[in-house]
Design an enzyme around this catalytic site. Structure first.
Site, PDB file in Angstrom:
ATOM      1  N   ASN A  22       0.496  -1.179   0.506  1.00 15.60           N
ATOM      2  CA  ASN A  22       0.272   0.041   0.175  1.00 15.60           C
ATOM      3  C   ASN A  22       0.744   0.967   0.002  1.00 15.60           C
ATOM      4  O   ASN A  22       0.375   2.393  -0.624  1.00 15.60           O
ATOM      5  CB  ASN A  22      -0.824   0.176   1.285  1.00 15.60           C
ATOM      6  CG  ASN A  22      -1.773  -0.884   0.984  1.00 15.60           C
ATOM      7  OD1 ASN A  22      -2.963  -0.630   0.179  1.00 15.60           O
ATOM      8  ND2 ASN A  22      -2.531  -1.795   1.378  1.00 15.60           N
ATOM      9  N   ARG A  96       0.915  -1.183  15.144  1.00 16.05           N
ATOM     10  CA  ARG A  96       1.056  -0.438  16.541  1.00 16.05           C
ATOM     11  C   ARG A  96      -0.396   0.255  17.355  1.00 16.05           C
ATOM     12  O   ARG A  96      -0.988   1.008  15.646  1.00 16.05           O
ATOM     13  CB  ARG A  96       1.954   0.444  16.481  1.00 16.05           C
ATOM     14  CG  ARG A  96       3.549  -0.878  16.998  1.00 16.05           C
ATOM     15  CD  ARG A  96       3.168  -1.101  18.542  1.00 16.05           C
ATOM     16  NE  ARG A  96       4.840  -2.297  18.236  1.00 16.05           N
ATOM     17  CZ  ARG A  96       4.901  -3.423  17.865  1.00 16.05           C
ATOM     18  NH1 ARG A  96       3.233  -4.060  16.817  1.00 16.05           N
ATOM     19  NH2 ARG A  96       5.485  -4.002  18.013  1.00 16.05           N
ATOM     20  N   ASN A 112      -6.951   4.602   8.388  1.00 18.78           N
ATOM     21  CA  ASN A 112      -6.064   3.912   7.943  1.00 18.78           C
ATOM     22  C   ASN A 112      -6.321   2.509   7.649  1.00 18.78           C
ATOM     23  O   ASN A 112      -8.093   3.008   6.520  1.00 18.78           O
ATOM     24  CB  ASN A 112      -6.295   2.911   9.176  1.00 18.78           C
ATOM     25  CG  ASN A 112      -5.724   1.839   9.596  1.00 18.78           C
ATOM     26  OD1 ASN A 112      -4.839   1.350   9.253  1.00 18.78           O
ATOM     27  ND2 ASN A 112      -6.720   0.894   9.790  1.00 18.78           N
ATOM     28  N   HIS A 114      -8.479  -0.722   6.577  1.00 21.42           N
ATOM     29  CA  HIS A 114      -8.275  -2.172   6.870  1.00 21.42           C
ATOM     30  C   HIS A 114      -9.613  -3.631   5.858  1.00 21.42           C
ATOM     31  O   HIS A 114      -9.945  -3.718   5.696  1.00 21.42           O
ATOM     32  CB  HIS A 114      -9.397  -1.691   8.309  1.00 21.42           C
ATOM     33  CG  HIS A 114      -9.743  -3.328   9.369  1.00 21.42           C
ATOM     34  ND1 HIS A 114      -8.440  -4.023   9.740  1.00 21.42           N
ATOM     35  CD2 HIS A 114     -10.597  -4.224   8.586  1.00 21.42           C
ATOM     36  CE1 HIS A 114      -9.395  -4.613  10.466  1.00 21.42           C
ATOM     37  NE2 HIS A 114     -10.507  -5.436  10.158  1.00 21.42           N
TER      38      HIS A 114
HETATM   39  C1  GRF Z   1      -3.489  -5.041   4.522  1.00 22.81           C
HETATM   40  O1  GRF Z   1      -4.227  -6.299   4.114  1.00 22.81           O
HETATM   41  C2  GRF Z   1      -4.393  -3.567   5.680  1.00 22.81           C
HETATM   42  O2  GRF Z   1      -5.459  -3.636   4.706  1.00 22.81           O
HETATM   43  C3  GRF Z   1      -3.694  -3.998   6.640  1.00 22.81           C
HETATM   44  O3  GRF Z   1      -2.154  -5.272   6.684  1.00 22.81           O
HETATM   45  C4  GRF Z   1      -2.268  -4.684   5.484  1.00 22.81           C
HETATM   46  C5  GRF Z   1      -0.869  -4.694   4.468  1.00 22.81           C
HETATM   47  O4  GRF Z   1      -0.671  -4.919   2.991  1.00 22.81           O
HETATM   48  N1  GRF Z   1      -3.921  -2.762   7.563  1.00 22.81           N
HETATM   49  P1  GRF Z   1       1.432  -3.763   3.133  1.00 22.81           P
HETATM   50  O5  GRF Z   1       1.981  -3.451   4.275  1.00 22.81           O
HETATM   51  O6  GRF Z   1       0.625  -2.637   2.436  1.00 22.81           O
HETATM   52  O7  GRF Z   1       1.481  -4.802   1.825  1.00 22.81           O
END
Ligand code: GRF
Length: 191
Positions: A22, A96, A112, A114
């Site tokens: 992400n 965290r 965030n 999720h």
């Molecule tokens: C994603 O599935 C996000 O929704 C969750 O943690 C994961 C992070 O993936 N909170 P990345 O590190 O961005 O590949």
């Protein structure tokens, strides 16, 4: 949420703990013309976060705060955010929980992602829990961060159908792809 003033882009920090797909996706988004943000800083609670390599690759400042003492880590993070004039925080796989006092200082400016259709399946192992409960749909949500875990106001959500042969791994893969569309869309919606 403050609106984008003129052509000035909003200085943004991304907080990560893991793979950082992400984060990488947000970097890409921050480089397109219509984007309202620049990514000026990445913060992680561990130097083992694989996603930190994108900081080097794209020349973004990175900082590690180990959160062994939450108060001290948060105090130092706030100092740095102020110094860098950061106005917006995107949590992206950050493992965290931020304190109420930290969130209050950035009120309404932390979002965030999720991997569930909130308010269902807050917390961890979302995909497995959805499959075990024989849900028809799963998905991902972008929401404002409040002191209560995964509970702030929803900005955008994407729903997908769970296939009969989906495992938690296959579902995670499908949803991650959707996350990469949803995060930029949510930021465009806010600003
Ligand atoms: C994603 O599935 C996000 O929704 C969750 O943690 C994961 C992070 O993936 N909170 P990345 O590190 O961005 O590949």
């Amino acid at each position: 949420m403050e609106k984008l003033i003129g052509l000035k882009k909003i200085k943004t920090a991304v907080f990560i703990s893991g793979t950082g797909s992400n984060f990488k996706n947000l970097i890409k988004f921050s480089k397109i013309k219509k984007t309202p943000i620049t990514i000026d800083l990445v913060i992680s609670n561990t130097n083992k976060a694989k996603g930190l390599r994108y900081a080097s690759q794209f020349n973004i400042e990175k900082k590690i705060f180990n959160f062994q003492n939450i108060k001290i880590s948060e105090k130092n993070i706030l100092k740095l955010l102020k110094k860098r004039n950061i106005k917006f925080i995107c949590l992206a796989g950050f493992m965290r929980i931020l304190s109420y006092s930290f969130i209050k200082k950035f009120n309404g400016k932390i979002i965030n992602i999720h991997p569930s259709l909130l308010p269902k399946y807050k917390g961890l192992n979302t995909h497995q829990r959805a499959i075990t409960n024989k849900e028809k749909f799963a998905g991902c949500t972008i929401h404002y961060v409040t002191a209560k875990l995964d509970s702030g106001k929803i900005i955008l959500q994407k729903k997908i159908r769970i296939a009969p042969n989906d495992t938690s791994a296959s579902l995670a893969k499908k949803i991650l792809k959707e996350e990469h569309n949803l995060y930029p869309a949510a930021i465009m919606k806010i600003f």
